[in-house]
Design a protein around this motif. Structure first.
Motif, PDB file in Angstrom:
ATOM      1  N   PHE A 116      35.244  44.997  48.612  1.00 34.76           N
ATOM      2  CA  PHE A 116      36.089  44.459  49.681  1.00 34.76           C
ATOM      3  C   PHE A 116      36.540  43.033  49.328  1.00 34.76           C
ATOM      4  O   PHE A 116      37.690  42.663  49.495  1.00 34.76           O
ATOM      5  N   PHE A 117      35.584  42.256  48.818  1.00 40.41           N
ATOM      6  CA  PHE A 117      35.838  40.867  48.477  1.00 40.41           C
ATOM      7  C   PHE A 117      36.895  40.759  47.382  1.00 40.41           C
ATOM      8  O   PHE A 117      37.877  40.023  47.507  1.00 40.41           O
ATOM      9  N   CYS A 118      36.717  41.569  46.325  1.00 39.95           N
ATOM     10  CA  CYS A 118      37.644  41.514  45.195  1.00 39.95           C
ATOM     11  C   CYS A 118      39.027  42.003  45.596  1.00 39.95           C
ATOM     12  O   CYS A 118      40.036  41.530  45.104  1.00 39.95           O
ATOM     13  N   ALA A 119      39.057  42.984  46.506  1.00 37.56           N
ATOM     14  CA  ALA A 119      40.338  43.549  46.914  1.00 37.56           C
ATOM     15  C   ALA A 119      41.132  42.548  47.734  1.00 37.56           C
ATOM     16  O   ALA A 119      42.318  42.713  47.945  1.00 37.56           O
ATOM     17  N   GLY A 120      40.485  41.511  48.213  1.00 38.54           N
ATOM     18  CA  GLY A 120      41.221  40.454  48.891  1.00 38.54           C
ATOM     19  C   GLY A 120      41.038  40.416  50.384  1.00 38.54           C
ATOM     20  O   GLY A 120      41.827  39.809  51.097  1.00 38.54           O
ATOM     21  N   VAL A 121      40.025  41.059  50.874  1.00 41.97           N
ATOM     22  CA  VAL A 121      39.774  40.968  52.308  1.00 41.97           C
ATOM     23  C   VAL A 121      39.423  39.521  52.647  1.00 41.97           C
ATOM     24  O   VAL A 121      38.674  38.879  51.922  1.00 41.97           O
ATOM     25  N   ASN A 135      51.534  40.505  42.071  1.00 39.29           N
ATOM     26  CA  ASN A 135      51.056  39.314  41.374  1.00 39.29           C
ATOM     27  C   ASN A 135      50.093  38.522  42.245  1.00 39.29           C
ATOM     28  O   ASN A 135      49.071  38.053  41.800  1.00 39.29           O
ATOM     29  N   GLU A 136      50.485  38.434  43.534  1.00 38.07           N
ATOM     30  CA  GLU A 136      49.640  37.734  44.482  1.00 38.07           C
ATOM     31  C   GLU A 136      48.263  38.384  44.542  1.00 38.07           C
ATOM     32  O   GLU A 136      47.230  37.736  44.519  1.00 38.07           O
ATOM     33  N   ARG A 137      48.319  39.738  44.621  1.00 39.21           N
ATOM     34  CA  ARG A 137      47.082  40.499  44.718  1.00 39.21           C
ATOM     35  C   ARG A 137      46.230  40.297  43.473  1.00 39.21           C
ATOM     36  O   ARG A 137      45.017  40.116  43.533  1.00 39.21           O
ATOM     37  N   SER A 138      46.927  40.300  42.321  1.00 35.88           N
ATOM     38  CA  SER A 138      46.201  40.127  41.062  1.00 35.88           C
ATOM     39  C   SER A 138      45.604  38.735  40.956  1.00 35.88           C
ATOM     40  O   SER A 138      44.493  38.545  40.455  1.00 35.88           O
ATOM     41  N   LYS A 139      46.351  37.727  41.469  1.00 36.03           N
ATOM     42  CA  LYS A 139      45.813  36.367  41.431  1.00 36.03           C
ATOM     43  C   LYS A 139      44.564  36.255  42.311  1.00 36.03           C
ATOM     44  O   LYS A 139      43.565  35.651  41.929  1.00 36.03           O
ATOM     45  N   THR A 140      44.696  36.851  43.514  1.00 29.53           N
ATOM     46  CA  THR A 140      43.548  36.847  44.418  1.00 29.53           C
ATOM     47  C   THR A 140      42.342  37.487  43.745  1.00 29.53           C
ATOM     48  O   THR A 140      41.236  36.983  43.772  1.00 29.53           O
ATOM     49  N   PHE A 141      42.645  38.642  43.083  1.00 24.16           N
ATOM     50  CA  PHE A 141      41.547  39.355  42.434  1.00 24.16           C
ATOM     51  C   PHE A 141      40.891  38.478  41.374  1.00 24.16           C
ATOM     52  O   PHE A 141      39.675  38.337  41.323  1.00 24.16           O
ATOM     53  N   THR A 142      41.706  37.891  40.549  1.00 22.18           N
ATOM     54  CA  THR A 142      41.186  37.073  39.458  1.00 22.18           C
ATOM     55  C   THR A 142      40.317  35.940  39.993  1.00 22.18           C
ATOM     56  O   THR A 142      39.219  35.696  39.528  1.00 22.18           O
ATOM     57  N   ARG A 143      40.846  35.291  41.060  1.00 25.16           N
ATOM     58  CA  ARG A 143      40.103  34.204  41.651  1.00 25.16           C
ATOM     59  C   ARG A 143      38.723  34.672  42.131  1.00 25.16           C
ATOM     60  O   ARG A 143      37.696  34.094  41.848  1.00 25.16           O
ATOM     61  N   ARG A 144      38.794  35.771  42.855  1.00 26.23           N
ATOM     62  CA  ARG A 144      37.551  36.240  43.466  1.00 26.23           C
ATOM     63  C   ARG A 144      36.588  36.841  42.439  1.00 26.23           C
ATOM     64  O   ARG A 144      35.361  36.705  42.569  1.00 26.23           O
ATOM     65  N   ALA A 145      37.131  37.481  41.410  1.00 23.71           N
ATOM     66  CA  ALA A 145      36.264  38.030  40.353  1.00 23.71           C
ATOM     67  C   ALA A 145      35.531  36.898  39.641  1.00 23.71           C
ATOM     68  O   ALA A 145      34.332  36.995  39.356  1.00 23.71           O
ATOM     69  N   LEU A 146      36.290  35.812  39.389  1.00 21.52           N
ATOM     70  CA  LEU A 146      35.648  34.666  38.735  1.00 21.52           C
ATOM     71  C   LEU A 146      34.583  34.052  39.632  1.00 21.52           C
ATOM     72  O   LEU A 146      33.537  33.621  39.170  1.00 21.52           O
ATOM     73  N   ASN A 202      46.024  47.385  36.195  1.00 24.01           N
ATOM     74  CA  ASN A 202      46.173  48.163  37.429  1.00 24.01           C
ATOM     75  C   ASN A 202      45.026  47.813  38.385  1.00 24.01           C
ATOM     76  O   ASN A 202      43.897  47.546  37.969  1.00 24.01           O
ATOM     77  N   GLN A 203      45.383  47.813  39.657  1.00 22.85           N
ATOM     78  CA  GLN A 203      44.424  47.387  40.668  1.00 22.85           C
ATOM     79  C   GLN A 203      43.194  48.296  40.678  1.00 22.85           C
ATOM     80  O   GLN A 203      42.074  47.832  40.824  1.00 22.85           O
ATOM     81  N   PHE A 204      43.400  49.588  40.507  1.00 22.12           N
ATOM     82  CA  PHE A 204      42.274  50.531  40.513  1.00 22.12           C
ATOM     83  C   PHE A 204      41.244  50.148  39.446  1.00 22.12           C
ATOM     84  O   PHE A 204      40.052  50.017  39.696  1.00 22.12           O
ATOM     85  N   GLY A 205      41.772  49.934  38.229  1.00 28.22           N
ATOM     86  CA  GLY A 205      40.893  49.590  37.119  1.00 28.22           C
ATOM     87  C   GLY A 205      40.177  48.270  37.354  1.00 28.22           C
ATOM     88  O   GLY A 205      38.992  48.122  37.107  1.00 28.22           O
ATOM     89  N   ARG A 206      40.944  47.285  37.839  1.00 33.48           N
ATOM     90  CA  ARG A 206      40.358  45.972  38.093  1.00 33.48           C
ATOM     91  C   ARG A 206      39.190  46.050  39.079  1.00 33.48           C
ATOM     92  O   ARG A 206      38.077  45.591  38.814  1.00 33.48           O
ATOM     93  N   VAL A 207      39.519  46.678  40.223  1.00 37.14           N
ATOM     94  CA  VAL A 207      38.506  46.745  41.273  1.00 37.14           C
ATOM     95  C   VAL A 207      37.315  47.590  40.812  1.00 37.14           C
ATOM     96  O   VAL A 207      36.151  47.236  41.040  1.00 37.14           O
ATOM     97  N   LEU A 208      37.637  48.687  40.131  1.00 44.46           N
ATOM     98  CA  LEU A 208      36.569  49.566  39.646  1.00 44.46           C
ATOM     99  C   LEU A 208      35.637  48.797  38.690  1.00 44.46           C
ATOM    100  O   LEU A 208      34.412  48.803  38.851  1.00 44.46           O
TER     101      LEU A 208
END
Lengths: 628, 392
Positions: B191-196, A8-19, B316-322
């Motif tokens: 890298f950015f989206c993955a959370g680095v 969930n944390e990872r997904s939140k980070t992703f969402t934040r950064r994607a936006l 899924n993370q793969f799909g998101r990042v992709l």
């Protein structure tokens, strides 16, 4: 559970950064839109102009040059079609092969071949390269016949200046030639390839009139400069035709007559109107050479030629007038109150201190009056007159007759000559005037220098009753006062009493028409066409005491450069004067023997060609006599 | 516990809908509006290619239309393939693309001063275009298996960094600085989206700046010249500078409404360079003005929004990042190309997606959209670390 939490944390980070990234994209897209607004709205006008600049090419259309015709409309300078063969690279399959083929049809030098190959590789594929200029008709037809074997080879037509009269007209017409660096004035027309401008003579003097104004053609071009289509066209103004006062046939005749001598000049002038009917200087040169472009070799030859073919001696040749100057002295004396009946004894010389001034006749003329002194050209009598009158009054008279200053004739290169005065000598030489110099001036030697044109004008003013006639070469496109045909009455009177003029005229009449006159043998026998004249033989060397003692060397025995100049001034018909003529033959010897017969022939031809003249006697119209 | 039935419900639905979906169900899920959007953009491109050839379908418009047709097929195939297959073969695809990049070095055809494509007769394959997708696939797989804690360990970043730098190095050697930068920026976005952590980006950036003088020493003279010309096109005024100026003139003279279809003097009189490929946007803006340019820009914005929405909806993370990486790639294409023709960035060989004439780029982009749709269809599929399976 930890994993899911982590996920969930990872997904939140992703969402934040994607936006965040999406927001960045939106910002960057906005800058694109802003840039588009800047270019397409704010700066649009500027870019629209630049786009038009890109698209539209202005091409100058050179106007046809005005023709030059003589007084009867005979063309003397015309435009001729110049056929040239050009090669277009993109239409030719194999350039070398095509050139080889072309070389079999017309003459092509190895140099032409190399030049074309070089130019073809340098220019864009659709730009025609000139292979050869000035094709004759036969060559043009041979190329046309072989056209199927010559892909990319085209015939183009341009205009080139042509002078049907060759060197006899050169010194009047001048010539046109390629524009040089110094001629550039910023007028884009001058920068057109192959453009020609007047470089000498009438062509130079009236270049502006003859040239006309260029037209323009708006062409749409692509980035390579290829013309897509013509958008609009504005035709230029063709150059104006120019009518000269010259009579081409008379000019030709005069030139031929002069050419028999090595170097000579002659001027024929209407004494009432100032029309110059002939203005000849021999030798001349072929003006067509300059148009095509002449080689260094030919140019050097022309420049170094001792006969100076490039100089128009009729207006730029400085000659001591010799005894043709005596009428000026006579008029000055008459004005000073000396009677024409004044008599003086000529012993063959005049002693002045230690110096002895000789008469041309060794034994002397005995006692002579003014008429006889003129008729026999007695030097001693004129020495005496000059002593009494003084140099300044003599020179003032000469200047009234147009000597010592340019006439303002419409040709470039006119020279003023020299009529010396005390003041002049002090200013130019820095020494005070000597009485001996007055004597020398009286016989047209010493400092006195004149041009043939000035002598002709002087003669005209003597003959027309003292009117200050001014010579001219054109009837149109000149000054306002010259647009209507001014008769002599239109020119100001010089204020010389006609009685005075008559003395000189009578003297000159005696020169040719009296058995004892110096030019009697060169008289015109045709009744009604008789001329009056004055001979002149001017020394170009100093005769030493020793030589004089041993007997003066005859001209024939001297090297050409040291012989005397032969001069003759004349007008005709003697009863009702109409034409004046001045002739000078450089180093020709005696004026009476060499120059007078030429003047006679020219004046006969002039009167024969006068349209208002009905031939007085049947024998006229045949070959001009060549006696003398 | 109270939420369990709900979770079960969602899980069941997900299992029913995604893990074992029938082809019919998948086709039903295909995001047709995205395909219509691609069709609109390509349609504009084909119209401009027709104009670029002075009102002829030959030689560009007709071929581009055929390629678009092939692209739609490819898109559907890619979209319908299970995302787990893409996950499993991500590295394989990456390696194939890498081999192609080496091959182009050995057998490639030179063009524009660089080795760029391999002649496959049917189309001229540009491996660097393929790599733009392959790199995102490989990185997405790489990060899929990493938890945030893994990512925070510098050692775990060694593999993705290597994956990124290998193609960048090969492309630089072509030399194609533009594409190398795009790969680098595309990788960085993943890298950015993955959370680095952000400070790591800052660190790398500072390090890179510091490395420039050192790297400069190792460059040959002609390479330095090339870099200098790239950084400052004014050095070569008749080259890149001329192109930019003519492009700005074309754009600016188009004004608000443009000169009309097939009426662009700059394009039709050849003042505009490469009007069928890199400078096609200029032609559009000249003939249809700012209205035309903004319309195309809006279509791209919708496409990108779709991409981001798909990324956000994938579970899924793969799909998101992709999805995010691919969307970012498309954005880079559009932005760099349009910024370039408007003189905002140096001239680099980047085509306008779906509009510029070019086979590989068209197919790569259709595959990209296909992958986006695949991510959408399989948004709820759970992907194990190894690939297939539902265990987390």
């Amino acid at each position: 559970m930890a994993l899911i939490h982590e996920d969930n944390e990872r997904s939140k980070t992703f969402t934040r950064r994607a936006l965040l990234l999406g927001g960045g994209q939106a910002v960057l897209f906005s800058t694109l839109a802003a840039r588009m607004y800047y270019l397409q709205i704010i700066e649009s006008d500027r870019y629209k102009m630049l786009a038009e600049d890109n698209r539209i090419n202005l091409r100058l259309l050179p106007p046809p040059r005005g023709r030059i015709v003589d007084r009867y409309g005979v063309p003397m300078a015309v435009n001729q079609q110049n056929y040239r063969v050009v090669l277009v690279r993109e239409q030719a399959r194999d350039i070398e092969q095509t050139l080889d083929m072309l070389g079999r049809v017309i003459d092509l030098s190895e140099y032409d071949f190399q030049r074309v190959m070089r130019e073809v590789s340098r220019k864009r594929a659709f730009v025609p390269v000139t292979v050869r200029d000035y094709l004759n008709w036969e060559e043009v037809s041979r190329i046309e016949v072989n056209a199927p074997d010559l892909p990319g080879v085209n015939i183009e037509v341009g205009q080139t200046r042509s002078y049907p009269y060759n060197e006899e007209m050169t010194h009047v017409l001048g010539y046109v030639s390629a524009v040089s660096e110094d001629d550039l004035t910023g007028d884009p027309m001058l920068e057109l390839p192959g453009f020609r401008i007047g470089k000498q003579g009438i062509e130079k003097q009236y270049d502006g009139t003859l040239r006309g104004a260029a037209g323009t053609s708006q062409l749409e071009v692509n980035a390579l400069g290829r013309v897509i289509r013509e958008l609009s066209r504005e035709d230029g103004k063709p150059g104006q035709d120019l009518v000269l006062t010259i009579d081409a046939a008379l000019q030709t005749y005069t030139h031929e007559r002069l050419q028999a001598e090595r170097s000579a000049a002659a001027v024929v002038m209407d004494i009432h109107t100032g029309d110059l009917l002939a203005l000849a200087s021999a030798p001349g040169y072929d003006p067509n050479l300059f148009n095509v472009g002449l080689s260094n070799e030919v140019w050097n030859q022309l420049v170094k030629d001792p006969l100076a073919p490039l100089t128009n001696k009729a207006i730029a040749g400085h000659y001591a007038p010799g005894p043709t100057y005596k009428p000026m002295v006579a008029l000055a004396a008459l004005e000073a109150g000396i009677s024409p009946d004044f008599k003086f004894f000529c012993p063959g010389f005049m002693q002045l201190g230690n110096a002895r001034f000789h008469c041309w006749k060794k034994g002397g003329h005995g006692t002579v009056d003014m008429y006889q002194a003129t008729q026999q050209s007695c030097d001693v009598y004129y020495y005496e007159l000059s002593k009494r009158v003084g140099i300044d009054r003599m020179s003032a008279m000469a200047k009234r007759f147009g000597l010592g200053a340019t006439m303002g004739i419409d040709l470039p290169g006119e020279r003023p000559g020299v009529i010396p005065t005390r003041e002049w000598k002090l200013a130019n030489i820095g020494e005070p005037w000597q009485l001996g110099e007055t004597l020398v001036s009286a016989i047209g030697q010493g400092f006195v220098l004149t041009t043939p044109l000035q002598l002709a004008v002087m003669t005209a003013r003597l003959a027309n009753g003292g009117k200050a006639v001014v010579p001219r070469l054109t009837r149109q496109a000149h000054g306002a006062q010259k647009t209507e045909t001014p008769e002599a009455a239109g020119f100001p009177d010089m204020g010389i009493p006609s009685a005075h003029l008559q003395v000189v005229q009578t003297g000159m009449d005696l020169v040719t028409n009296n058995v004892r006159g110096t030019a009697y043998r060169a008289r015109i026998e045709e009744e009604g066409w008789e001329m009056a004249g004055k001979t002149g033989t001017s020394q170009v060397r100093r005769i030493t005491m020793a030589e004089r003692a041993a007997g003066v060397t005859k001209n024939e025995d001297l090297p050409w450069r040291r012989r005397d100049h032969a001069l003759f001034i004349s007008y005709a018909p003697v009863r009702a004067p109409r034409y004046a003529c001045a002739v000078i033959v450089e180093h020709g010897g005696g004026g009476s023997k060499v120059a007078a017969p030429i003047a006679r022939d020219i004046l006969i031809e002039t009167q024969r060609r006068d349209p208002s003249n009905t031939p007085p006697i049947a024998q006229v119209g045949g070959q001009p006599s060549k006696r003398g | 516990m109270a939420r369990r039935p709900q979770i079960f419900f969602v899980g069941r639905l997900a299992a029913m809908r995604n893990n074992e979906m029938s082809l019919r169900e998948k086709v039903w899920q295909v995001n047709w509006s995205l395909i219509v959007l691609a069709m609109l953009i390509s349609g504009i491109g084909i119209a401009m290619l027709y104009s670029a050839a002075n009102g002829s379908f030959d030689p560009w418009a007709s071929r581009q239309a055929v390629r678009f047709g092939a692209g739609v097929m490819l898109l559907l195939v890619v979209a319908l393939i299970d995302i787990r297959i893409w996950f499993r073969y991500a590295y394989v695809i990456y390696v194939v693309a890498l081999v192609l990049l080496v091959a182009v070095e050995l057998f490639g055809v030179s063009g524009m001063g660089a080795q760029r494509w391999i002649d496959l007769k049917v189309l001229q394959l540009q491996p660097s275009e393929v790599m733009k997708v392959a790199l995102v696939l490989a990185l997405a797989r790489c990060f899929h298996g990493m938890a945030l804690e893994d990512i925070s360990r510098p050692s775990s970043l060694i593999l993705p960094i290597a994956i990124t730098l290998a193609p960048v190095g090969l492309v630089l050697k072509q030399p194609d600085l533009g594409t190398a930068m795009m790969l680098l920026m595309g990788g960085a976005a993943v890298f950015f989206c993955a959370g680095v952590r952000l400070w790591k980006f800052v660190l790398v950036g500072v390090a890179a700046l510091g490395a420039i003088p050192v790297a400069w020493q190792f460059l040959r003279e002609y390479q330095r010249q090339r870099v200098l010309t790239f950084l400052n096109p004014e050095i070569d005024p008749l080259g890149a500078g001329y192109h930019t100026l003519q492009s700005k003139i074309a754009l600016g003279s188009g004004g608000l409404f443009g000169k009309g279809f097939m009426q662009g003097s700059q394009s039709h009189l050849n003042f505009l360079p490469e009007k069928q490929t890199d400078f096609i946007f200029t032609m559009l803006a000249e003939e249809f003005g700012m209205i035309g340019g903004l319309t195309l820009l809006a279509l791209y914005a919708i496409l990108l929004t779709y991409g981001i929405a798909i990324a956000l909806r994938a579970r899924n993370q793969f799909g998101r990042v992709l999805a995010m990486g691919l969307t970012w790639n498309v954005f880079l294409y559009v932005f760099i190309n349009i910024a370039m023709v408007m003189g905002l960035v140096p001239v680099v060989g980047v085509p306008l997606p779906l509009v510029s004439y070019g086979g590989t780029a068209m197919l790569t982009l259709m595959a990209t959209i296909g992958l986006l749709i695949s991510v959408y269809i399989h948004r709820d599929v759970r992907i194990s670390r190894r690939g297939l399976g539902i265990e987390v």
